[in-house]
Design an enzyme around this catalytic site. Structure first.
Site, short mmCIF file in Angstrom:
data_model
loop_
_atom_site.label_atom_id
_atom_site.label_comp_id
_atom_site.label_asym_id
_atom_site.label_seq_id
_atom_site.Cartn_x
_atom_site.Cartn_y
_atom_site.Cartn_z
N ASP A 57 0.97 -1.04 0.02
CA ASP A 57 0.04 -0.04 0.23
C ASP A 57 0.82 1.05 -0.13
O ASP A 57 1.97 1.29 0.11
CB ASP A 57 -0.95 0.17 1.07
CG ASP A 57 -1.81 1.19 1.33
OD1 ASP A 57 -2.25 1.43 0.08
OD2 ASP A 57 -1.92 1.86 2.43
N ASP A 97 -6.94 -1.90 4.17
CA ASP A 97 -6.09 -3.10 3.75
C ASP A 97 -6.30 -4.32 4.46
O ASP A 97 -5.54 -5.23 3.95
CB ASP A 97 -4.70 -2.45 4.18
CG ASP A 97 -4.01 -1.52 3.43
OD1 ASP A 97 -4.73 -1.12 2.50
OD2 ASP A 97 -3.34 -0.60 4.10
#
Length: 466
Positions: free
Chosen positions: A173, A441
Site C-alpha cells: 500500500d 487494507d
C-alpha cells in the site's frame, strides 16, 4: 489504574484510567510473542510425524543390536578378545585372562558379554535417535520470533516465518507504508461560488474574506475528525492550526466509504470563526445551505462530502475541467488531492503531501536483488501513485483500487496470473506478501500468503496480518 513513569521531567501515561493491565499494549505484545514461540510451523508437523515413527524404530533397532551382540559374545568369543571388559571391582586374585574378559578356559565372562552388548545398543540409540529432528524447528521458531521482537518485528507464529522465504511478490500500500503516513496539507483552495464569495468585498455585517475561508476550513476539518485515515487526520491537524483551536465542531451521521470518501452532517462551527460584525443578523434568518452567510448559528446543519472525483460524481457534484487541471498539477508532484462539497456545492480543494520513508527505496532495491517483484496497490490517483512509485523504483502500479479490488489482485497473483505475459514469477501458485496499515487494507492482508502490518497502523490491520 494509572501507571506513570518519569522521563526527562515528563510524566508518561502508560495505562489509561480504567484500562485493565491484561488489555494493555504491552500485555498484548507479550501474549503475541508467547503464542508465536509455542506455535508449530507446518514443517514441524512433518518432523513430528517422522519422529513418531522413527523413534520406535530406533529403539527397536537398539534392542535388536543388544540381543545380537549378546548372542555373538556367547557363540563367537573371538569377537570379544580385543575388548577390555574388566571391572574396577575385580580382585587381584583374578588372573590376567579374566581381566581381559575371559575365564580360565578362554570364554568371555557373562559380565563382559552384557556390557559389550549394552554399549553397542546405547551407541545405536544415541546416534540414530532423531533428537535434532524434533528440536530444530521449535528452537528456530523460538529464536527467530525472539530476535524479531527485539527489533520491533512481531511474528504471529511459525507458519508465516516459514512461508516468508518463498515470497515471489511483495504488494505495498502507499500511504503509511512506503510513506511515513503523516501527511500534511500543503494547499487549501476555495472553489466555485465559495471562491467568488471569499474574493468579493465584504459588505457591512458580513464575514470577512479570511473568515469565509476559515469557515470552510472549519467545516472540512470537522467532517474529517470522524475519519481514521491518515489523510483525514492531516486535514484535522491543519484545521486546528489554522483556527487556533483545540477542538472542532460536531459530526453527525458520519459514513466513510473506503476508496471513495466520506459524508456527514456538521454543526456547531460558528464559534471557530471570529469575525467582524457591525450588524446583528437575527438567528431566524440563518440558512443551512449558505455556509458563507453571517447568519449561521450553532444549530445550523451542513451536509459535507469529502473524497475523490468518483465520490463527487456518485453524489452528483460536478467537477469542472478547471478543477481537474488544478488537481493534476498537484498530482504530478506526488501529492494527494481531495475535494470537499458543502450542501451540494463544490467548495474546496485540499492538496496533501506525504514524505517517503528513507528506507523505502533501499527496501525495494533489496527485494529486486533477491528476485522478488514489488507491486504498489493504492486507492490514490494514478498520477500521484506513479510519481511516488517512480521515486522508490516500483514499475508495477495499480491506482484508484478499492479494498475489494486489492483483495482480488492479491488472489490473481496467488493464482499465477502475474502482471503480464513477460512476468517471470507468474507460474504455479506464487507466494504473495501484502504490506499495509489501514482498515481498507485488512481484506488484502488476510488474503495474502503473508500479511505484514505496519506497527503504526490501525488495530484491524494489525489483527488481519499474519
Amino acid at each position: 489504574r494509572l501507571v506513570e513513569r518519569a522521563a526527562e521531567h515528563h510524566v508518561v501515561d502508560v495505562l489509561r484510567h480504567g484500562q485493565a493491565l491484561a488489555d494493555s499494549t504491552l500485555a498484548q505484545i507479550v501474549r503475541l510473542v508467547e503464542d508465536a514461540q509455542t506455535s508449530k510451523a507446518p514443517i514441524q508437523y512433518y518432523a513430528d510425524w517422522i519422529a513418531s515413527r522413527f523413534v520406535p524404530a530406533v529403539i527397536t533397532l537398539a534392542l535388536v543390536t543388544c540381543v545380537v551382540w549378546a548372542i555373538v559374545g556367547v557363540y563367537v568369543p573371538s569377537a570379544l578378545k580385543d575388548k577390555d571388559c574388566s571391572s574396577s571391582s575385580s580382585t587381584n586374585s583374578r588372573n590376567t585372562s579374566y581381566a581381559n574378559g575371559t575365564d580360565d578356559g578362554g570364554a568371555p565372562t557373562a559380565e563382559c558379554v552384557v556390557e559389550n552388548a549394552f554399549l553397542y545398543a546405547v551407541t545405536v540409540l544415541s546416534i540414530a535417535c532423531p533428537c535434532a529432528l524434533g528440536l530444530a524447528t521449535p528452537t528456530a521458531v523460538m529464536v527467530g520470533t525472539g530476535v524479531g521482537a527485539k527489533r520491533g518485528i512481531l511474528i504471529k507464529g511459525g507458519e508465516p516465518l516459514e512461508t516468508t522465504h518463498k515470497v515471489k511478490y511483495v504488494v505495498f500500500d502507499k500511504t503509511g507504508t512506503l510513506t511515513h503516513g503523516k501527511p500534511r496539507v500543503v494547499s487549501f483552495q476555495l472553489l466555485g461560488s465559495a471562491a467568488v464569495a471569499a474574493a468579493a468585498p465584504s459588505a457591512e455585517g458580513e464575514l470577512s474574506a479570511a473568515a469565509k475561508r476559515k469557515r470552510a476550513i472549519a467545516l472540512v476539518g470537522t467532517a474529517e475528525s470522524g475519519s481514521e485515515h491518515p489523510l483525514g487526520q492531516a486535514i484535522v491537524d491543519y484545521a486546528k492550526d489554522e483556527l487556533a483551536a483545540s477542538c472542532l465542531g460536531q459530526v453527525h451521521s458520519f459514513r466513510a466509504i473506503p476508496g471513495f470518501g466520506l459524508s456527514c452532517s456538521v454543526t456547531n462551527v460558528k464559534f471557530l470563526v471570529s469575525h467582524r460584525s457591525s450588524v446583528s443578523v437575527p438567528a431566524t434568518e440563518a440558512s443551512d445551505g449558505d455556509f458563507m452567510s453571517n447568519s449561521v448559528t450553532d444549530s445550523s446543519v451542513f451536509e459535507v462530502l469529502i473524497g475523490n472525483r468518483e465520490w463527487m460524481k456518485r453524489n452528483d457534484i460536478d467537477v469542472q475541467i478547471e478543477v481537474s487541471r488544478k488537481m493534476e498539477e498537484f498530482e504530478h508532484l506526488g501529492q494527494t488531492v481531495v475535494l470537499a462539497a458543502v450542501s451540494g456545492q463544490l467548495t474546496a480543494l485540499v492538496a496533501i503531501a506525504d514524505t517517503l520513508r528513507p528506507e523505502a527505496k533501499v527496501a525495494i532495491e533489496t527485494l529486486k536483488s533477491q528476485g522478488i517483484t514489488p507491486v504498489m496497490l493504492t486507492g490514490d490517483n494514478y498520477l500521484t501513485a506513479k510519481a511516488i512509485a517512480g521515486q522508490v523504483g516500483i514499475e508495477n502500479v495499480f491506482a484508484q483500487v478499492l479494498p475489494s479490488h486489492k483483495l482480488q489482485k492479491v488472489k490473481e497473483l496467488q493464482e499465477g496470473l502475474g502482471l503480464g505475459e513477460d512476468d517471470p514469477s507468474a507460474h504455479g501458485n506464487p507466494v504473495v506478501a501484502f504490506v499495509g496499515d489501514g482498515i481498507n487494507d485488512s481484506p488484502a492482508l488476510a488474503q495474502a500468503s503473508v500479511g505484514i502490518a505496519i506497527g503504526s497502523g490501525t488495530n484491524v490491520a494489525l489483527e488481519a496480518a499474519g
